[in-house]
Design a protein around this motif. Structure first.
Motif, PDB file in Angstrom:
ATOM      1  N   ALA A   1      61.116  43.101  33.607  1.00  0.00           N
ATOM      2  CA  ALA A   1      60.826  42.796  34.966  1.00  0.00           C
ATOM      3  C   ALA A   1      59.576  42.902  35.106  1.00  0.00           C
ATOM      4  O   ALA A   1      58.885  43.586  35.017  1.00  0.00           O
ATOM      5  CB  ALA A   1      61.713  43.635  35.763  1.00  0.00           C
ATOM      6  N   TYR A   2      58.997  41.626  35.507  1.00  0.00           N
ATOM      7  CA  TYR A   2      57.349  41.416  35.963  1.00  0.00           C
ATOM      8  C   TYR A   2      57.367  40.610  37.194  1.00  0.00           C
ATOM      9  O   TYR A   2      56.824  39.662  37.048  1.00  0.00           O
ATOM     10  CB  TYR A   2      56.833  40.770  34.651  1.00  0.00           C
TER      11      TYR A   2
ATOM     12  N   THR B   1      63.537  37.860  30.096  1.00  0.00           N
ATOM     13  CA  THR B   1      62.409  38.261  31.195  1.00  0.00           C
ATOM     14  C   THR B   1      62.779  37.667  32.558  1.00  0.00           C
ATOM     15  O   THR B   1      63.136  36.496  32.542  1.00  0.00           O
ATOM     16  CB  THR B   1      60.965  37.656  30.572  1.00  0.00           C
ATOM     17  N   LEU B   2      62.606  38.499  33.488  1.00  0.00           N
ATOM     18  CA  LEU B   2      62.345  38.026  34.978  1.00  0.00           C
ATOM     19  C   LEU B   2      60.967  38.275  35.393  1.00  0.00           C
ATOM     20  O   LEU B   2      60.280  39.267  35.277  1.00  0.00           O
ATOM     21  CB  LEU B   2      63.469  38.991  35.753  1.00  0.00           C
ATOM     22  N   THR B   3      60.463  37.094  36.078  1.00  0.00           N
ATOM     23  CA  THR B   3      59.061  37.097  36.332  1.00  0.00           C
ATOM     24  C   THR B   3      58.857  36.156  37.759  1.00  0.00           C
ATOM     25  O   THR B   3      59.984  35.855  38.133  1.00  0.00           O
ATOM     26  CB  THR B   3      58.175  36.913  35.387  1.00  0.00           C
ATOM     27  N   SER B   4      57.768  36.272  38.040  1.00  0.00           N
ATOM     28  CA  SER B   4      57.382  35.525  39.244  1.00  0.00           C
ATOM     29  C   SER B   4      57.267  34.191  39.297  1.00  0.00           C
ATOM     30  O   SER B   4      56.815  33.638  38.171  1.00  0.00           O
ATOM     31  CB  SER B   4      56.070  36.111  39.989  1.00  0.00           C
TER      32      SER B   4
ATOM     33  N   ILE C   1      51.733  32.425  36.509  1.00  0.00           N
ATOM     34  CA  ILE C   1      52.940  32.874  35.669  1.00  0.00           C
ATOM     35  C   ILE C   1      53.669  31.736  35.357  1.00  0.00           C
ATOM     36  O   ILE C   1      54.200  31.770  33.965  1.00  0.00           O
ATOM     37  CB  ILE C   1      53.744  34.256  36.144  1.00  0.00           C
ATOM     38  N   PRO C   2      54.116  30.776  36.085  1.00  0.00           N
ATOM     39  CA  PRO C   2      54.820  29.736  35.613  1.00  0.00           C
ATOM     40  C   PRO C   2      54.315  28.831  34.590  1.00  0.00           C
ATOM     41  O   PRO C   2      55.099  28.371  33.571  1.00  0.00           O
ATOM     42  CB  PRO C   2      55.128  28.754  36.887  1.00  0.00           C
ATOM     43  N   GLU C   3      52.944  28.928  34.292  1.00  0.00           N
ATOM     44  CA  GLU C   3      52.379  28.066  33.123  1.00  0.00           C
ATOM     45  C   GLU C   3      52.535  28.867  31.730  1.00  0.00           C
ATOM     46  O   GLU C   3      52.690  28.267  30.974  1.00  0.00           O
ATOM     47  CB  GLU C   3      50.788  28.246  33.312  1.00  0.00           C
ATOM     48  N   VAL C   4      52.538  30.189  31.950  1.00  0.00           N
ATOM     49  CA  VAL C   4      52.886  30.976  30.949  1.00  0.00           C
ATOM     50  C   VAL C   4      54.648  30.949  30.435  1.00  0.00           C
ATOM     51  O   VAL C   4      54.971  30.848  29.348  1.00  0.00           O
ATOM     52  CB  VAL C   4      52.430  32.574  31.057  1.00  0.00           C
ATOM     53  N   ALA C   5      55.328  31.217  31.553  1.00  0.00           N
ATOM     54  CA  ALA C   5      56.671  31.401  31.353  1.00  0.00           C
ATOM     55  C   ALA C   5      57.368  30.030  31.038  1.00  0.00           C
ATOM     56  O   ALA C   5      58.200  30.347  30.053  1.00  0.00           O
ATOM     57  CB  ALA C   5      57.624  32.285  32.481  1.00  0.00           C
ATOM     58  N   GLY C   6      56.966  29.143  31.524  1.00  0.00           N
ATOM     59  CA  GLY C   6      57.661  27.867  31.310  1.00  0.00           C
ATOM     60  C   GLY C   6      59.214  27.892  31.826  1.00  0.00           C
ATOM     61  O   GLY C   6      59.471  28.541  32.979  1.00  0.00           O
ATOM     62  N   ASP C   7      60.201  27.410  30.759  1.00  0.00           N
ATOM     63  CA  ASP C   7      61.564  27.599  31.250  1.00  0.00           C
ATOM     64  C   ASP C   7      62.240  28.740  30.605  1.00  0.00           C
ATOM     65  O   ASP C   7      63.452  28.642  30.592  1.00  0.00           O
ATOM     66  CB  ASP C   7      62.375  26.108  31.010  1.00  0.00           C
TER      67      ASP C   7
ATOM     68  N   GLU D   1      63.691  33.999  33.784  1.00  0.00           N
ATOM     69  CA  GLU D   1      64.135  33.881  35.357  1.00  0.00           C
ATOM     70  C   GLU D   1      62.992  34.036  36.319  1.00  0.00           C
ATOM     71  O   GLU D   1      62.398  35.221  36.566  1.00  0.00           O
ATOM     72  CB  GLU D   1      65.161  34.968  35.473  1.00  0.00           C
ATOM     73  N   LEU D   2      62.643  32.842  37.092  1.00  0.00           N
ATOM     74  CA  LEU D   2      61.664  32.966  37.843  1.00  0.00           C
ATOM     75  C   LEU D   2      62.145  33.083  39.367  1.00  0.00           C
ATOM     76  O   LEU D   2      62.971  32.499  39.688  1.00  0.00           O
ATOM     77  CB  LEU D   2      60.927  31.499  37.801  1.00  0.00           C
ATOM     78  N   VAL D   3      61.447  33.986  40.165  1.00  0.00           N
ATOM     79  CA  VAL D   3      61.889  34.347  41.394  1.00  0.00           C
ATOM     80  C   VAL D   3      60.727  34.618  42.447  1.00  0.00           C
ATOM     81  O   VAL D   3      59.355  34.537  41.833  1.00  0.00           O
ATOM     82  CB  VAL D   3      62.517  35.893  41.371  1.00  0.00           C
TER      83      VAL D   3
END
Length: 758
Positions: free
Chosen positions: A660-661, A682-685, A690-696, A699-701
């Motif tokens: 969780a981040y 991973t759950l993140t912001s 952060i969306p640039e790093v996490a992509g799809d 779990e983005l919140v």
């Protein structure tokens, strides 16, 4: 100066320089200006023959300025000659005066010539021929005083129309193009710049040309001269190109003697050799040839202006500024050439043998001409760059900053052909353990943990001692250094939300970062979001910022089942399945909302036995988290591990069910990639970078919405299939990032900083 002939057009006076190459590069402007102006040129005697190609003799006004370097090394006129020359300039009565040369003494002449409009570039410290820097600095100071005095006496500014230096293009011809645009003149440099002269050539050269044409051979002119010995490519390299490339491809070489280089006797017997005393003969020869191989700015531009193929070699000065223009031109240079000498900074130093060898680039250029596929380019033979890196944070447990510098240095150590590293560390033993032992291309230097001592004294002194080309710092750097500074600014969180930092940290960051980015040669950042923040909040020009994406270190990986089982989580106080959170215990990591969301999940789902494991060292307002845990009555379900070793962190990632981040703000969000590399769902912001790093692959919140965080945690903890899908996507996502790529991008930044050095 002769009296100007009657002309109904407004009069334009051009102040030109002493060098043949500079004069040639102004010809497209003169040709365009002749359609709208009665054009006159004030120049030194050595360049009159160039301007006579387009202008009548009465419009070319030679003189010897009373300073040596403007007289081409010849004896300058006495200062007493300046006053009568100014009188004659006023008699010329120009309507407009122009110059591209940012020299205060030229500006003085423009001010005093009586022109109603004066157009040019502001005074610059840049000087491509400043070999005696002490003398040149003195001349520059005196010139500024004289220039200012002339402006005051004339009652008007030095330049009525200033062309912004920031818009000054990389090429000398482009400066004339900007002057033409300012005067609304038509611009065309694609056709020959003048009509070639048909002067007689020596009989042996005429015969050689006729024989080559009869045999259908290409004609190559070879000119090995350079005005300054340190700029001269070795003669034996020219001989090697003659033998192995030009002759081997069936071409006919013709050698030209120059004042600087006369060809040896054995070559004179083997190849036709010409000593051409007039510019008309030189032009006539170039008009009959196919290509030119040279080590001289003037002759390269002369051939290029006639549309010929040119292979030009540069060792010093600025190849971007002086390289010949044209579709058939190729220039080869060393990185040394890109460091333009500037007054008060660095002069032209002798070229060492290890960076002289441009033969591979020259061979490739010659072959492309032979094959009929030349194109305008600048082939730069890279030289190794010596970089001093401020790595004091290694061993200080600074999480993201320490991770960045350790992995960057590890990757740069693999680029031994490009960089030599001088690494400033506060804990040498810990640095060696993290990075590796010293090697030929990587040396360690101990510095203090005190930022004031390190920035004010130690780093500038170390940069001078190691003769570093560049100094790279993270966030804040010295105000003064003997070399350009590169700063890596990962984010500007202190400016976004000051409450996330202690008052002391906030003041130190604001002071140090703001000053550093203003005078840094380049700024490195790590995401599009951070770049946007630097532009908007710190007013850093976008073109000075480069994004170098980070990556998970090789340490972060999916462990084999046996290794995962071997790790004992009870050593960290963990007694069952857990949700992992990593980061310093500070407000922007958003741990307060994570604690409340976790409390909601376990209260709603009593069957869940998970703990929340918080990894990171205590920082500003850690007590707020402790109070929130007690308030929600989950003290027995939350574990504080403090700072853990890298090996233990990898094991924790591998054993966690969820990472969780929900950070409120990140410059990059490296823990997201580290978790994915370990196979942790991973759950993140969904904010900032952060969306640039996490992509799809996560779990983005919304990190400000506790309900969203809680729902995301519940969805992941209760759905093993969803966790497996996120794990698969995570493995794919991390392959898009690489520290080797980051190192390559960083070296590109180094080279760009050296190229733009003024």
């Amino acid at each position: 100066m002769t009296a100007p002939a009657p002309n109904t057009l407004p009069r334009l006076l051009i102040f030109e320089q002493r060098m043949m190459g500079d004069a040639i590069m102004s010809l497209p402007f003169i040709r365009a200006a002749q359609k709208h102006f009665d054009v006159h040129v004030a120049c030194t005697p050595g360049t009159t023959h160039i301007f006579n190609l387009l202008l009548p003799a009465g419009n070319v006004h030679p003189w010897h300025p009373p300073w040596t370097e403007a007289s081409g090394g010849s004896e300058p006129a006495p200062w007493s000659s300046l006053r009568p020359y100014l009188t004659r300039l006023k008699q010329l009565a120009p309507d407009v005066a122009v110059s591209v040369w940012a020299d205060p003494r030229v500006h003085y002449l423009m001010t005093r010539c009586g022109a109603k409009r004066r157009i040019g570039f502001p005074i610059s410290q840049q000087n491509y021929y400043a070999h005696n820097l002490r003398s040149r600095r003195y001349q520059l100071r005196i010139g500024r005083i004289i220039s200012l005095a002339g402006s005051l006496l004339n009652g008007s500014p030095q330049l009525t129309d200033k062309i912004n230096r920031a818009q000054r293009n990389q090429h000398h011809v482009d400066c004339w193009k900007q002057l033409a645009q300012t005067l609304n003149l038509p611009w065309d440099e694609s056709t020959p710049w003048f009509t070639p002269a048909d002067a007689p050539l020596p009989d042996d050269i005429t015969r050689a040309i006729a024989q080559a044409r009869h045999a259908n051979k290409k004609l190559w002119i070879i000119h090995a001269g350079a005005r300054i010995p340190s700029q001269r490519w070795p003669l034996n390299y020219f001989v090697e190109m003659l033998r192995d490339e030009i002759e081997a491809h069936g071409a006919q070489p013709i050698l030209i003697d120059s004042p600087e280089v006369q060809w040896p006797a054995d070559l004179r017997t083997r190849y036709p050799t010409a000593h051409l005393p007039t510019i008309e003969q030189l032009i006539a020869l170039f008009a009959k040839c196919d290509a030119l191989l040279c080590n001289d700015t003037g002759v390269s531009h002369l051939a290029a202006s006639l549309g010929k193929s040119v292979v030009a070699i540069f060792l010093t000065s600025s190849p971007y500024w002086f390289a010949p223009r044209g579709a058939q031109c190729q220039s080869i240079a060393t990185e040394r050439a890109i460091n333009n000498p500037s007054i008060g900074k660095a002069g032209i130093s002798p070229i060492s043998p290890d960076i002289l060898d441009l033969r591979p680039g020259v061979r490739a250029a010659i072959r492309s001409v032979m094959e009929g596929t030349p194109h305008q380019t600048l082939r730069v033979q890279p030289r190794k760059i010596r970089v001093l890196l401020d790595a004091h944070m290694i061993g200080e447990r600074e999480t993201g900053n320490e991770t960045y510098i350790v992995n960057l240095i590890r990757a740069l150590r693999n680029q031994t052909d490009s960089v030599d590293l001088e690494v400033a560390v506060a804990h040498p033993e810990k640095a060696v353990a993290a990075i590796g032992p010293a090697m030929d291309s990587c040396h360690y230097h101990e510095v203090s943990t005190s930022p004031w001592r390190r920035l004010i004294w130690e780093l500038p002194r170390l940069a001078a001692k190691t003769k570093a080309d560049l100094l790279q710092v993270t966030y804040a750097g010295p105000l003064f250094a003997p070399c350009p500074i590169i700063t890596a600014v990962h984010d500007v969180a202190y400016a976004v939300e000051p409450s996330w930092f202690s008052p002391r940290d906030r003041r130190v960051l604001a002071f140090g970062i703001n000053l550093t980015v203003r005078h840094a040669a380049r700024v490195i950042t790590i995401s599009e979001h951070s770049k946007k923040e630097l532009v908007e909040r710190l007013r850093v020009p976008s073109e000075r910022i480069t994004i170098t994406l980070l990556a998970a270190a090789p340490l972060y990986r999916r462990l084999p089942n046996a290794e995962r089982a071997a790790f004992n989580p009870t050593s960290c106080g963990i007694s069952g399945p857990f949700v992992l959170a990593v980061g310093n215990l500070q407000p922007r990591k958003n741990l307060l909302r994570l604690v409340e969301a976790f409390a909601r999940v376990i209260k709603k789902n009593p069957a869940l036995t998970h703990q929340l494991v918080l990894v990171g060292k205590a920082q500003w307002r850690e007590s707020d988290i402790q109070r929130a845990i007690e308030q929600h009555g989950i003290a027995d379900r939350v574990v504080f591990t403090g700072y853990v070793s890298d090996d233990d962190l990898v094991a924790l990632f591998n054993r966690a069910d969820v990472f969780a981040y929900p950070s409120l703000y990140e410059g990059f969000g490296l823990p997201v990639l580290e978790a994915m590399a370990c196979g942790t769902p991973t759950l993140t912001s969904n904010v900032t970078s952060i969306p640039e790093v996490a992509g799809d692959a996560a779990e983005l919140v919304d990190p400000t919405d506790i309900a969203q965080i809680a729902n995301g945690l519940e969805k992941m903890l209760s759905n093993p299939q969803y966790r497996a899908e996120l794990q698969r996507r995570g493995f794919e996502q991390v392959t898009r990032f690489s520290w080797d790529k980051c190192a390559t991008q960083t070296i590109d930044v180094y080279r760009a900083a050296l190229r733009s050095r003024t």
